[in-house]
Enzyme design. Structure first.
Site, PDB file in Angstrom:
ATOM      1  N   GLU A  52       0.818  -1.219   0.000  1.00 48.88           N
ATOM      2  CA  GLU A  52       0.000   0.000   0.000  1.00 48.88           C
ATOM      3  C   GLU A  52       0.849   1.265   0.000  1.00 48.88           C
ATOM      4  O   GLU A  52       0.567   2.227  -0.709  1.00 48.88           O
ATOM      5  CB  GLU A  52      -0.960   0.006   1.198  1.00 48.88           C
TER       6      GLU A  52
ATOM      7  N   HIS B  63     -12.118  -5.190   8.982  1.00 47.06           N
ATOM      8  CA  HIS B  63     -12.735  -5.055   7.660  1.00 47.06           C
ATOM      9  C   HIS B  63     -13.993  -4.204   7.756  1.00 47.06           C
ATOM     10  O   HIS B  63     -14.881  -4.317   6.925  1.00 47.06           O
ATOM     11  CB  HIS B  63     -13.101  -6.425   7.075  1.00 47.06           C
TER      12      HIS B  63
ATOM     13  N   ASP C 298      -9.663  -0.188   5.943  1.00 50.13           N
ATOM     14  CA  ASP C 298      -8.856  -0.542   7.128  1.00 50.13           C
ATOM     15  C   ASP C 298      -7.357  -0.616   6.794  1.00 50.13           C
ATOM     16  O   ASP C 298      -6.512  -0.299   7.612  1.00 50.13           O
ATOM     17  CB  ASP C 298      -9.296  -1.905   7.671  1.00 50.13           C
ATOM     18  N   PHE C 299      -7.043  -1.056   5.567  1.00 48.11           N
ATOM     19  CA  PHE C 299      -5.640  -1.293   5.223  1.00 48.11           C
ATOM     20  C   PHE C 299      -4.878  -0.019   4.907  1.00 48.11           C
ATOM     21  O   PHE C 299      -3.682  -0.040   4.631  1.00 48.11           O
ATOM     22  CB  PHE C 299      -5.543  -2.285   4.051  1.00 48.11           C
TER      23      PHE C 299
END
Ligand SMILES: Cc1ncc(C[n+]2csc(CCOP(=O)(O)OP(=O)(O)O)c2C)c(N)n1
Length: 680
Positions: free
Chosen positions: A419, A486, A444-445
């Site tokens: 990411e 998530h 969330d990531f």
């Protein structure tokens, strides 16, 4: 030290000497100024100049370099005017960052230099993005990024090299291995024998060279550049050198054994090269004196100019304005029927009348997103989509299904699970005039790309006037029993970050219009899309391309008893509650954009009923509701007939079990909150 001139002409050899000497002489002057208290901080590159100078000389002037704190030689070799550099270091308005950035933390488009942020590592992936732009445009150009030995321990180093290797990008990564990361010696930093060995692990070539030998650096980087262009691959170069002064001047060198200074003094890049040139008869004592004299005069003249520059007069308006790049052309927009009817809603709703939700065929929320992406891909040939599994697979939510067939895999890119590097690459694309949309697989990531977003993307325009034309799509929210990682609502993290725009649609028509607007906007925009709305919400969506203006709220319905200000899933909760309580009359405002907030619409909404409830799925403490409540208290106090009430989710992580999740959600306390407000 052995010097091999290969096919360099005498003029080129002397030119390299001049390039090498200038940053040393500037630094020596800076150290004097530091002792006199005339500058505040200095990160010395004395002893390491051959790397920055040799590498910059080996590149073409329009190839981007991402330098670090000891790379003065990059800036001088690109012929940046010294007076302006001095002004930069003094925090003067006429420096490269209007006094907003320190030392080397700035860039210049004109010189194809993208300066670092303080954080070690993020600059590496920016080079990936620039190289990707070159690859997409079929240009024979490389990008070059520096890191220190300490910086190689950062995850960003790993991600950037991995992405460059997987995407076959022509990037040159240079490690300046100077023995220490602040006080930490390399044996406490990594366990491999040489950092160049790591290249193999990424599937690229690597080499270790003498970083103090200017000809070796120049020759190696020149050859590596040819290799990167010919083979269309990245390359890792480890330059061995030594930091002859403290990490920064004030911190001293007590932790360095003295014999190392003696050893490396003998390997000084300038003395050695100068000695060789004298020996070869390319310089003599007189020419050396003349060059030094010339540089001394140049430095003094430029410094004088910098000292004469007027002091900064802070201009708050300019400070605020410069956080964002201006929008391209202002399309006039019109009010909707609802807004006109209310007479109390001063701000317009959408840029085009066709955005009126009544005007199109019925589509799901997810289709609105998909249509915007598709039409934006057609509208902007320079738009690139990036994300995990977004190509053939169509993305975790199938939003980009069919895109790679239509637009090709060069523009619809599956990414490795990196990411941070992908956000960095998006910034690099922007340097070369590309737009990009990155799909976070789940909002969330974003935590693992957080630094690039809040420190690089967000602050770039303010720091040195460069925009970051990037949209990050954030599939967000709960209600689907997906548990703590998530389901989070993390929009408030970004609303607290000047330089970003944050949008959060609640209807299919707005999902389309806001995404189009986000992509068209030259600034970094976080686009929150609630996963639970994807397939549960439908509504009319105009077929043609249109935009919903960022920064404008939407009046959902008028009412008299109390005002509900909300966004995202909250809009549907509010509507559901209102439909179940026809005896109560609610004024409902959908914020749609969380940064910047539409304060006119908020004030109008408060005045409409005098009773305000702020509703959001995000947790209570530090949520947007708190910010709006504070603003309303400051600006609309006299219109309030009751204390402002916030209805938000519990201050816990989001539980997996459906009953626990229901209990967590703000909606489970909405009735209670409304009763409390209306009872007052
Ligand atoms: C992410 C991050 N962690 C810590 C620091 C503090 N810091 C600044 S420079 C530095 C040492 C860097 O060492 P190295 O990468 O070897 O480069 P050098 O300073 O030796 O050129 C540290 C720890 C930082 N700037 N960024």
């Amino acid at each position: 030290m052995q010097f091999h001139r290969k096919d360099l002409t005498n003029e080129q050899l002397v030119q390299l000497y001049r390039r090498l000497l200038l940053p040393r002489m500037i630094e020596e002057k800076m150290l004097v100024l530091l002792r006199q208290g005339k500058i505040s901080k200095w990160f010395s590159g004395i002893g390491q100049e051959a790397i920055a100078v040799g590498a910059t000389m080996a590149l073409q002037n329009d190839e981007w370099i991402m330098p670090l704190h000891r790379n003065l030689g990059v800036f001088t070799t690109r012929d940046m005017p010294l007076g302006k550099l001095f002004k930069q270091w003094q925090g003067n308005k006429d420096g490269y960052s209007k006094g907003r950035e320190r030392s080397f933390h700035f860039g210049s488009r004109e010189h194809h230099i993208c300066g670092m942020i303080s954080h070690l590592g993020p600059q590496l992936a920016i080079a990936d993005g620039v190289a990707l732009a070159h690859q997409l445009s079929n240009e024979a150009k490389v990008a070059l990024a520096f890191t220190g030995d300490g910086g190689t321990s950062e995850g960003d180093f790993h991600e950037a090299l991995n992405v460059a290797a997987v995407w076959d990008l022509p990037v040159i990564f240079i490690i300046e291995n100077n023995g220490y990361g602040l006080s930490t010696p390399v044996h406490e930093q990594y366990r491999c024998f040489s950092l160049a060995e790591r290249a193999q692990g990424y599937g690229m070539q690597g080499v270790r060279i003498d970083g103090n030998n200017i000809l070796e650096v120049f020759d190696t980087v020149s050859g590596v550049r040819d290799y990167c262009l010919r083979e269309r691959k990245p390359y890792l170069i480890e330059c061995m050198t030594f930091r002859m002064r403290g990490h920064e001047e004030a911190s001293g060198v007590k932790y360095v054994p003295p014999h190392l200074f003696e050893l490396w003094e003998k390997k000084d890049p300038i003395k050695n090269y100068e000695g060789w040139l004298l020996q070869e008869g390319l310089l003599n004592e007189q020419t050396v004196t003349d060059i030094r004299e010339e540089f001394r005069d140049y430095i003094e003249t430029e410094l004088k100019q910098a000292y004469e520059a007027p002091a900064i007069v802070p201009d708050t308006e300019e400070e605020l304005k410069d956080m964002y790049a201006p929008l391209p052309g202002n399309t006039p927009y019109k009010e909707t029927t609802a807004a006109k009817k209310s007479g109390r809603f001063p701000t317009a709703i959408s840029q085009q009348p066709s955005a009126n939700p009544a005007a199109g065929p019925e589509k799901r929320f997810i289709d609105g997103i998909k249509e915007a992406l598709w039409q934006s891909m057609e509208k902007h040939p320079n738009l690139v989509l990036m994300g995990q599994d977004i190509a053939e697979y169509g993305g975790a939510f199938k939003i980009t299904e069919g895109f790679s067939d239509k637009f090709g895999k060069a523009r619809v890119r599956n990414t490795p699970i990196c990411e941070s590097a992908i956000v960095g690459a998006a910034l690099g694309l922007s340097l070369q005039g590309y737009k990009s949309m990155m799909e976070m697989q789940f909002a969330d990531f974003v935590t693992v790309g957080f630094n690039q977003i809040v420190n690089n993307l967000a602050k770039l325009h303010y720091r040195w006037g460069q925009n970051a034309d990037v949209v990050i799509r954030m599939p967000t929210g709960g209600g689907v029993g997906a548990g703590p990682f998530h389901s989070q609502s993390n929009e408030a993290w970004f609303v607290h970050t000047p330089g970003l725009k944050v949008v959060y649609p609640s209807t299919p028509a707005e999902a389309k219009g806001l995404l189009n607007a986000a992509i068209n906007d030259p600034n970094p925009v976080l686009y929150f899309e609630h996963k639970a709305l994807y397939r549960s919400i439908s509504g009319p969506v105009p077929e043609e391309y249109y935009e919903v203006e960022i920064g404008k709220a939407r009046l959902v319905q008028e009412g008299e008893d109390c005002t509900l200000i909300t966004y995202g899933s909250g809009v549907h909760w509010a509507l559901e509650y209102a439909s179940k309580h026809p005896d109560r009359s609610f004024y409902i405002l959908d914020l749609r954009t969380l940064l910047p907030l539409d304060y006119d619409a908020i004030a109008t909404a408060v005045k409409a009923t005098g009773k305000l409830l702020l509703l959001h799925e995000d947790t209570l403490t530090g949520g947007i509701g708190g910010e709006i409540a504070a603003w309303v208290a400051e600006h609309c106090f006299e219109y309030l007939d009751a204390p402002v009430v916030r209805c938000a989710s519990l201050d816990t992580a989001i539980p997996f079990n459906i009953d626990l999740e229901k209990n967590f959600m703000a909606y489970s306390r909405l009735g209670q909150s409304i009763d409390q407000l209306l009872r007052y």
